[in-house]
Design a protein around this motif. Structure first.
Motif, PDB file in Angstrom:
ATOM      1  N   LEU A 155     -11.178  80.706  19.366  1.00  0.00           N
ATOM      2  CA  LEU A 155     -10.713  79.707  18.699  1.00  0.00           C
ATOM      3  C   LEU A 155     -11.560  78.448  18.654  1.00  0.00           C
ATOM      4  O   LEU A 155     -11.620  77.688  17.492  1.00  0.00           O
ATOM      5  N   VAL A 156     -12.317  78.274  19.553  1.00  0.00           N
ATOM      6  CA  VAL A 156     -13.377  77.083  19.553  1.00  0.00           C
ATOM      7  C   VAL A 156     -14.409  77.395  18.262  1.00  0.00           C
ATOM      8  O   VAL A 156     -14.741  76.455  17.574  1.00  0.00           O
ATOM      9  N   SER A 157     -14.807  78.847  18.203  1.00  0.00           N
ATOM     10  CA  SER A 157     -15.894  79.020  17.099  1.00  0.00           C
ATOM     11  C   SER A 157     -15.251  78.732  15.819  1.00  0.00           C
ATOM     12  O   SER A 157     -15.839  78.606  14.715  1.00  0.00           O
ATOM     13  N   ALA A 158     -14.038  78.966  15.668  1.00  0.00           N
ATOM     14  CA  ALA A 158     -13.131  78.733  14.358  1.00  0.00           C
ATOM     15  C   ALA A 158     -12.680  77.461  14.221  1.00  0.00           C
ATOM     16  O   ALA A 158     -12.035  76.910  13.406  1.00  0.00           O
ATOM     17  N   GLY A 159     -13.070  76.435  15.139  1.00  0.00           N
ATOM     18  CA  GLY A 159     -12.905  75.028  15.183  1.00  0.00           C
ATOM     19  C   GLY A 159     -11.268  74.586  15.457  1.00  0.00           C
ATOM     20  O   GLY A 159     -11.110  73.627  15.217  1.00  0.00           O
ATOM     21  N   LYS A 160     -10.893  75.611  16.288  1.00  0.00           N
ATOM     22  CA  LYS A 160      -9.453  75.269  16.383  1.00  0.00           C
ATOM     23  C   LYS A 160      -9.450  74.945  18.071  1.00  0.00           C
ATOM     24  O   LYS A 160      -8.877  75.656  18.961  1.00  0.00           O
ATOM     25  N   TYR A 161      -9.944  73.817  18.449  1.00  0.00           N
ATOM     26  CA  TYR A 161     -10.302  73.193  19.730  1.00  0.00           C
ATOM     27  C   TYR A 161      -8.820  73.275  20.414  1.00  0.00           C
ATOM     28  O   TYR A 161      -8.974  73.583  21.762  1.00  0.00           O
ATOM     29  N   GLU A 162      -7.896  72.470  19.867  1.00  0.00           N
ATOM     30  CA  GLU A 162      -6.817  72.175  20.624  1.00  0.00           C
ATOM     31  C   GLU A 162      -6.039  73.423  20.967  1.00  0.00           C
ATOM     32  O   GLU A 162      -5.424  73.500  22.032  1.00  0.00           O
TER      33      GLU A 162
ATOM     34  N   GLU B 219     -11.005  79.961  37.338  1.00  0.00           N
ATOM     35  CA  GLU B 219     -11.464  80.026  36.020  1.00  0.00           C
ATOM     36  C   GLU B 219     -10.936  79.232  34.996  1.00  0.00           C
ATOM     37  O   GLU B 219     -11.955  78.840  33.947  1.00  0.00           O
ATOM     38  N   PRO B 220      -9.768  79.234  34.551  1.00  0.00           N
ATOM     39  CA  PRO B 220      -9.129  78.548  33.345  1.00  0.00           C
ATOM     40  C   PRO B 220      -9.570  76.985  33.608  1.00  0.00           C
ATOM     41  O   PRO B 220      -9.990  76.538  32.403  1.00  0.00           O
ATOM     42  N   TRP B 221      -9.646  76.485  34.386  1.00  0.00           N
ATOM     43  CA  TRP B 221     -10.164  75.075  34.895  1.00  0.00           C
ATOM     44  C   TRP B 221     -11.723  74.970  34.532  1.00  0.00           C
ATOM     45  O   TRP B 221     -12.041  73.964  33.885  1.00  0.00           O
ATOM     46  N   VAL B 222     -12.469  75.845  35.034  1.00  0.00           N
ATOM     47  CA  VAL B 222     -13.842  75.936  34.637  1.00  0.00           C
ATOM     48  C   VAL B 222     -14.045  75.828  33.324  1.00  0.00           C
ATOM     49  O   VAL B 222     -14.821  75.046  32.631  1.00  0.00           O
ATOM     50  N   ASN B 223     -13.398  76.565  32.443  1.00  0.00           N
ATOM     51  CA  ASN B 223     -13.639  76.897  30.833  1.00  0.00           C
ATOM     52  C   ASN B 223     -12.924  75.548  30.113  1.00  0.00           C
ATOM     53  O   ASN B 223     -13.696  74.868  29.608  1.00  0.00           O
ATOM     54  N   MET B 224     -12.073  74.759  30.832  1.00  0.00           N
ATOM     55  CA  MET B 224     -11.471  73.611  30.313  1.00  0.00           C
ATOM     56  C   MET B 224     -12.439  72.244  30.485  1.00  0.00           C
ATOM     57  O   MET B 224     -12.747  71.632  29.492  1.00  0.00           O
ATOM     58  N   ALA B 225     -12.935  72.475  31.804  1.00  0.00           N
ATOM     59  CA  ALA B 225     -13.925  71.366  32.058  1.00  0.00           C
ATOM     60  C   ALA B 225     -15.069  71.424  31.108  1.00  0.00           C
ATOM     61  O   ALA B 225     -15.659  70.475  30.511  1.00  0.00           O
ATOM     62  N   LYS B 226     -15.660  72.472  30.854  1.00  0.00           N
ATOM     63  CA  LYS B 226     -16.930  72.930  29.774  1.00  0.00           C
ATOM     64  C   LYS B 226     -16.380  72.518  28.367  1.00  0.00           C
ATOM     65  O   LYS B 226     -17.087  71.991  27.715  1.00  0.00           O
ATOM     66  N   LEU B 227     -15.041  72.892  28.029  1.00  0.00           N
ATOM     67  CA  LEU B 227     -14.872  72.596  26.711  1.00  0.00           C
ATOM     68  C   LEU B 227     -14.479  70.940  26.381  1.00  0.00           C
ATOM     69  O   LEU B 227     -15.142  70.638  25.490  1.00  0.00           O
ATOM     70  N   TYR B 228     -13.943  70.419  27.525  1.00  0.00           N
ATOM     71  CA  TYR B 228     -14.029  68.840  27.485  1.00  0.00           C
ATOM     72  C   TYR B 228     -15.008  68.082  27.300  1.00  0.00           C
ATOM     73  O   TYR B 228     -15.355  67.344  26.804  1.00  0.00           O
ATOM     74  N   PHE B 229     -16.085  68.716  28.263  1.00  0.00           N
ATOM     75  CA  PHE B 229     -17.219  68.058  28.255  1.00  0.00           C
ATOM     76  C   PHE B 229     -18.110  68.189  27.109  1.00  0.00           C
ATOM     77  O   PHE B 229     -18.665  67.278  26.516  1.00  0.00           O
ATOM     78  N   GLY B 230     -17.909  69.320  26.473  1.00  0.00           N
ATOM     79  CA  GLY B 230     -18.712  69.377  25.227  1.00  0.00           C
ATOM     80  C   GLY B 230     -18.027  68.658  23.911  1.00  0.00           C
ATOM     81  O   GLY B 230     -18.836  68.694  23.092  1.00  0.00           O
ATOM     82  N   ASN B 231     -16.962  68.421  24.067  1.00  0.00           N
ATOM     83  CA  ASN B 231     -15.998  67.612  23.134  1.00  0.00           C
ATOM     84  C   ASN B 231     -16.066  66.097  23.292  1.00  0.00           C
ATOM     85  O   ASN B 231     -15.531  65.256  22.832  1.00  0.00           O
TER      86      ASN B 231
END
Length: 199
Positions: free
Chosen positions: A20-27, A45-57
């Motif tokens: 979804l991130v690759s397709a630009g569907k961040y939310e 694991e879900p929180w680690v991935n969310m932390a990285k996504l939020y940081f990248g955004n």
């Protein structure tokens, strides 16, 4: 769910979020991870991935919150510590730049820093903006984190041992039942006469 099923479900959620991130569907990616976090509240694991996504955004406040969730589940997680530290620095930097624009800063960098520090002290009512690090408190915090990791490892070992013992007891019970069934099938009928088998 078994541990294997949980791990598989979390891996699938991570892969879907990455697509979804690759397709630009961040939310939508955040939505997938949020759902995974609610379905598996004890897993980091879900929180680690969310932390990285939020940081990248560049959503540093949300990245800090997600990192704290990770550290509640695993105090030794280095990714969460890194995201939290850098996000905190970036929030502080942005805040200082905002404050700098509201404050007269026309002199040298040193004078500007003094003016900013003065404004911050006045706003916060604090004589010292950054207290010295309490090494003793830091040491105790590290010891507490290490103890939490050791406790989690002990619980995991105890759970594995209990699972092995339960499986062994079940196998023994099944073997005993099978043996009883085999003996009862082979035993000759006595028809009320105990000496019948001797004839």
């Amino acid at each position: 769910m078994s541990d294997e099923e949980r791990t598989r479900h979390l891996t699938e959620a991570e892969l879907k979020a990455n697509e979804l991130v690759s397709a630009g569907k961040y939310e939508q990616a955040i939505g997938i991870l949020t759902k995974a976090a609610s379905m598996h509240p004890g897993r980091k694991e879900p929180w680690v991935n969310m932390a990285k996504l939020y940081f990248g955004n560049a959503q540093y406040g949300e990245a800090i919150v997600a990192s704290e969730e990770v550290l509640q589940r695993d105090p030794a997680d280095s990714t969460a510590k890194s995201v939290r530290a850098v996000s905190g620095l970036r929030v502080a930097t942005e805040s200082l730049w905002d404050l700098r624009e509201d404050t007269e800063t026309t002199g040298s960098a040193r004078d500007d820093a003094k003016n900013l520090a003065k404004v911050l002290r006045e706003i916060l009512g604090e004589e010292v903006l950054v207290p010295p690090i309490d090494q003793e408190r830091l040491k105790k915090q590290r010891m507490a984190e290490e103890a939490a990791v050791r406790r989690a490892e002990r619980r995991a070992r105890a759970a594995r041992r209990a699972a092995r013992e339960a499986a062994k007891a079940k196998a023994q019970a099944e073997a005993g039942k099978a043996l009883e069934d085999a003996i009862s099938d082979k035993a000759p009928a006595l028809d009320g006469d105990p000496f019948n088998v001797l004839r």
